[in-house]
Design a protein around this motif. Sequence first.
Motif, PDB file in Angstrom:
ATOM      1  N   GLU A 629      48.933  33.449  30.905  1.00 37.31           N
ATOM      2  CA  GLU A 629      48.799  33.898  32.293  1.00 37.31           C
ATOM      3  C   GLU A 629      48.459  35.388  32.320  1.00 37.31           C
ATOM      4  O   GLU A 629      49.335  36.240  32.507  1.00 37.31           O
ATOM      5  N   PRO A 630      47.195  35.743  32.127  1.00 35.89           N
ATOM      6  CA  PRO A 630      46.817  37.160  32.164  1.00 35.89           C
ATOM      7  C   PRO A 630      46.862  37.697  33.586  1.00 35.89           C
ATOM      8  O   PRO A 630      46.777  36.955  34.556  1.00 35.89           O
ATOM      9  N   ARG A 631      47.017  39.006  33.701  1.00 35.86           N
ATOM     10  CA  ARG A 631      46.928  39.664  35.008  1.00 35.86           C
ATOM     11  C   ARG A 631      45.455  39.708  35.418  1.00 35.86           C
ATOM     12  O   ARG A 631      44.571  39.901  34.572  1.00 35.86           O
ATOM     13  N   VAL A 632      45.191  39.541  36.697  1.00 33.44           N
ATOM     14  CA  VAL A 632      43.804  39.391  37.164  1.00 33.44           C
ATOM     15  C   VAL A 632      43.518  40.357  38.311  1.00 33.44           C
ATOM     16  O   VAL A 632      44.342  40.516  39.233  1.00 33.44           O
ATOM     17  N   LEU A 633      42.369  41.006  38.243  1.00 34.01           N
ATOM     18  CA  LEU A 633      41.824  41.812  39.340  1.00 34.01           C
ATOM     19  C   LEU A 633      40.502  41.197  39.766  1.00 34.01           C
ATOM     20  O   LEU A 633      39.598  41.048  38.937  1.00 34.01           O
ATOM     21  N   LEU A 634      40.384  40.816  41.042  1.00 36.37           N
ATOM     22  CA  LEU A 634      39.133  40.268  41.589  1.00 36.37           C
ATOM     23  C   LEU A 634      38.570  41.258  42.595  1.00 36.37           C
ATOM     24  O   LEU A 634      39.232  41.592  43.583  1.00 36.37           O
ATOM     25  N   MET A 635      37.361  41.743  42.336  1.00 39.49           N
ATOM     26  CA  MET A 635      36.692  42.687  43.235  1.00 39.49           C
ATOM     27  C   MET A 635      35.319  42.164  43.616  1.00 39.49           C
ATOM     28  O   MET A 635      34.571  41.686  42.762  1.00 39.49           O
TER      29      MET A 635
END
Length: 781
Positions: A629-635
């Motif tokens: 479960e990686p940390r995710v940034l969606l831009m």
Amino acid sequence: MDKTDTEYIEPTTVVTNHARLNSIRAKRIYVYTVEITNADARDEQLKDTQTRIELFAKAANQSSLVFDGREYAYTAHKLLNWSTVSVHSANAEFAHTAFHIALHLHRTYDTQALFKDQSPKETAGTDDLDQYSRGMEFALDSIIRSTGAYTETLDKQHGDDKATGFSVHWEHRASVRVLRSGVYVAINAHARPITNVKTVADLARAFFRGNPGPAGPAWTRFDANVRGLRVCVGSTYVVLNGLTTRAHRDLRINGSSIDEYYKSTDSLDSAWPCAVIAHTNTPVPLELCKLEPQLLPRISGWQRMKLMAQSVLSPTQRQHMLERAVQHVQKVCAETPGVSDFGITVSSELARVEARVLPRPRISLGSSTFAQLDPHASWTIDRQTLYKAAHIHKWAIAVFCSKQQCPESQLLAFSKQLIKTAHELGLSFDESKPQITYAQTNRVYDTLHTLRDAQFILCVVPSTSVSLYGEIKRVAYTQLGIHTQCVNIRNTKGSRTKLVEALLLKINTKLGGQTTNSFQPSEPTLYIAADVCHTTEIGVSVASFVWSIDSGQTFAGTVVQHPKRQEIIENMDVLVRHALRVHYKHTRVKPVQIVYLRDGVSDSQLGDVRRIELDGLMRGCKLVDSTYEPRVLLMIARKRHCTRFVQQSSNFENCVPGTVVTQMTNHNGFHMVAHHAIHGVSKPTYFLITHNTTQMSEADIHNMSYNLCFAYPIVTRAVTMPAPLYYAHRLSGKGRVQINAPFDMLPYFTVKKNAKAKRAAEEDVHLVPVHHNLADSMYFM
């Protein structure tokens, strides 16, 4: 967080193209749906916008209603006695038709709700503004837009050129925007080509830059420019619907020749085609089609270049023009019937907001040296080596033209300059004289197949032919797995140091080299970017998906075939699983966080991106490891917007590269000017943060985005968007050639008229995977 020289962010103030909307006197906005139906056609809704506006104006008479021309009418006072009205149009097409106009109350808005706190809130969707504020924003926007556009022309230096057939007029349209920092009226400025010649014949001479010659295939390019033009023939105004395929002298109207029918005293060129009048399909000579100043529906490539050159304004000129536009908005809000009832007051000054200037990254080059950045965020590579230079054992040149067009001596001189410049940049060529093969344009596969042992093939092409370029890339990408670099014949003549440097940067990137190293993430990170291209020759949409295979400098990618016009990528889980496996193969590290950059998404599609693409990304991680479960940034990144910023000292100037503005948004996002504008006013990129479970702060995200703008390997300057988005955009364009049929035999090139045959032929064409030799490389550069 990405490492930089300093974490200091310099504050500054910028001027926008927005004026604050101070107040609205009316307490409520009443919205009515407008039904305009044809009484003679079983109450069928009228669709023609101009006729709808004309009929509504007759029916409303002196009332205070404001009509948007489409579906809604607005008023500051509730209507008490409106009943269905029957009216007739002055339009000749509807002269004998009666229309019924009915109004129904749709919604009421409390205007004071607009001026409450608009700070971002956690909502079920991705939009921070609630639907009520959105609806009122749309209503106010329609009310102000109903006043029309403000148009002005500048001095002749900025575009009164008879040779082009048009003058440049600046059109300013006001739109209402509810942002975090308040309610504003945005002024959108666009350069428009307005006709400045007397007849369509003069327009044709300008289009062809001289005498067009007799009717024939060349005139088909001008046909689109004529469609939709409103002209006066004699004393009657008509709309044109293209050109005839036959010459003037070969046409007849009711048995009479064109000259006999019109009895004109003007000199008419009988070899030219005629224009066709819409609805009646009557041919009329181009010399008899009198033009009034109007927007050209379409212009040619060279005319578009002229328009762009003539419409370049300095920041000072543009801001002064916007200030005049704001004064016009104030005037129409106070004086336009109906609009004045709302009591809308707009500030006379353009808004000033706080901004921050980000620190620039250190750009590492070869031999442990660093690039010296100038104030424009660019650097030179003269007498400096690349960070990681490729070693080229064998290369070849394929020439798709005759020896008369491109002599071998010319190619040898060019290859000598190429090798000399490569040596200065650190690239090594083992062969000083490559194999040179001349070939016909219809023998692409055979030619490249004979040279398949080369690391890369330099393809010299005679023109910018889409079909030839596409076939070269198709064969190289899908059948042979060879890196190719195309260059036009004219660019092989003489000494062109800058062009050769640009070619070498592309070649080095394709072969696994690295121009610079602009940043290192503080923890293992997988960078992903995606884009969808809808304008393809194969009749489908092409989705591109790229991902980093190291710390974020080198990428690999793939393309996916989509149904036509589909924007959302549905099979994200499979793509992400593949990206994670390739990334791990190269780094032997599992990413702690994933940064997903997405291009080309509108407001209405934000929910689908989170629901389908983000969820697919999470599922893809689970396919690799059920506990991962990686940390995710969606831009989301956008360039299609009208927000502009300038700085003011003694005069207005472009923003310094690295300027970030967070106030002028209605989402959790920011605008960033990462680049230096070569011409005119720089256009910021708008970043929308729709999901963030990483440990990056707002400042960290700003710095990461800015540093990625320095990572684009084929230029030596900061670009407007993070490099992964450019890779995705390039791959979505290049990926359309990865097909199972010869590119020059596509229906796009061979079937022009029969739409049914074209669709049937397109069904047999589909995308195929890239050759395994190129799978983990940046072949699309």
